[in-house]
Design an enzyme around this catalytic site. Structure first.
Site, PDB file in Angstrom:
ATOM      1  N   GLY A 192       0.835  -1.193   0.000  1.00  0.00           N
ATOM      2  CA  GLY A 192       0.000   0.000   0.000  1.00  0.00           C
ATOM      3  C   GLY A 192       0.870   1.244   0.000  1.00  0.00           C
ATOM      4  N   TYR A 193       1.401   1.612  -1.163  1.00  0.00           N
ATOM      5  CA  TYR A 193       2.349   2.715  -1.247  1.00  0.00           C
ATOM      6  C   TYR A 193       1.800   3.904  -2.043  1.00  0.00           C
ATOM      7  CZ  TYR A 193       5.800  -0.890   0.152  1.00  0.00           C
ATOM      8  OH  TYR A 193       6.484  -1.896   0.798  1.00  0.00           O
ATOM      9  N   GLU A 239      12.522  -5.843  -5.978  1.00  0.00           N
ATOM     10  CA  GLU A 239      11.373  -6.096  -6.847  1.00  0.00           C
ATOM     11  C   GLU A 239      11.622  -5.604  -8.262  1.00  0.00           C
ATOM     12  OE1 GLU A 239       7.241  -5.166  -5.446  1.00  0.00           O
ATOM     13  OE2 GLU A 239       7.314  -3.802  -7.153  1.00  0.00           O
TER      14      GLU A 239
END
Length: 238
Positions: free
Chosen positions: A91-92, A213
């Site tokens: 949740g960025y 990532e």
């Protein structure tokens, strides 16, 4: 075999042992070099496997929790993540910040034994399939810190208890191969112990996950290129 949906893909991913490839053995992983994750990602792209539904699924959680979580958090969450019993999302991003995460406006206010969260997130993928979310929120106002990236903190959100109790999920209809969403936080309560690491250090913490990532996504894109070239060759033969 290329899976048809998220559950089938995720189950294959876990059963094949790919979920815990670089996790320490104490948490159920194989403790193998992270370079093998890059090979794995490239091969997934080459096979047209729907990797984009969960980029960084293992590396992001491992690097954020492993390096900065408490021992209790690591023992509680990492083994079930490796076993595929807990799925997670990030949740960025926010409507007013985009990829400039130092401009995040979602606030988390310390109430002693819990935090109160208010704000908005957007382009949050996989939440329909997740149990846990790593949230980035501002805990110190931007005008009270020396650098914009200071004063941000990371939290673990139990989605099963949060959704409908301060967290609203609104799916975004779009033409991509996975679901994405807009989130609204309205006085969501988070237990004090769900803070990851030190308050105000969250920007640094998420970079440890995001950097890993991004290398995975780059490797997957190379694999995608191989798949497209091969598909073009097959098409030209028809």
């Amino acid at each position: 075999k290329t899976p048809k949906g998220f559950k089938e893909a995720y189950d294959q991913f876990v059963q094949g042992g790919w979920q815990g490839l670089s996790f320490p053995e104490e948490f159920g992983g194989q403790n193998l070099p992270q370079s093998l994750n890059l090979i794995k990602s490239e091969m997934m792209g080459t096979a047209n496997w729907p990797f984009s539904m969960y980029p960084g699924l293992s590396l992001g959680a491992m690097n954020t929790l492993m390096q900065h979580g408490t021992e209790e958090q690591k023992q509680r969450f990492l083994p079930p993540i490796v076993r595929g019993e807990i799925r997670w999302c990030q949740g960025y991003s926010e409507p007013g910040a985009g990829s400039d995460l130092a401009s995040v406006q979602t606030r988390a206010v310390d109430q002693g034994d819990h935090w109160i969260v208010n704000g908005q997130k957007v382009w949050i993928s996989r939440i329909q399939h997740s149990d846990l979310m790593i949230l980035l929120a501002r805990t110190t106002p931007a005008d009270q810190v020396k650098k914009r990236s200071d004063g941000l903190s990371c939290f673990l959100i139990d989605l099963k208890t949060a959704i409908g109790n301060g967290l609203t999920v609104c799916p975004i209809l779009n033409m991509v191969n996975h679901e994405t969403n807009e989130l609204f936080f309205e006085n969501l309560e988070i237990p004090e112990e769900n803070l990851i690491g030190q308050e105000g250090k969250g920007f640094k913490y998420i970079l440890d996950g995001l950097n890993a990532e991004r290398t995975l996504i780059a490797a997957e894109c190379i694999g995608d290129g191989y798949w497209f070239i091969r598909s073009e060759e097959h098409t030209s033969e028809l």
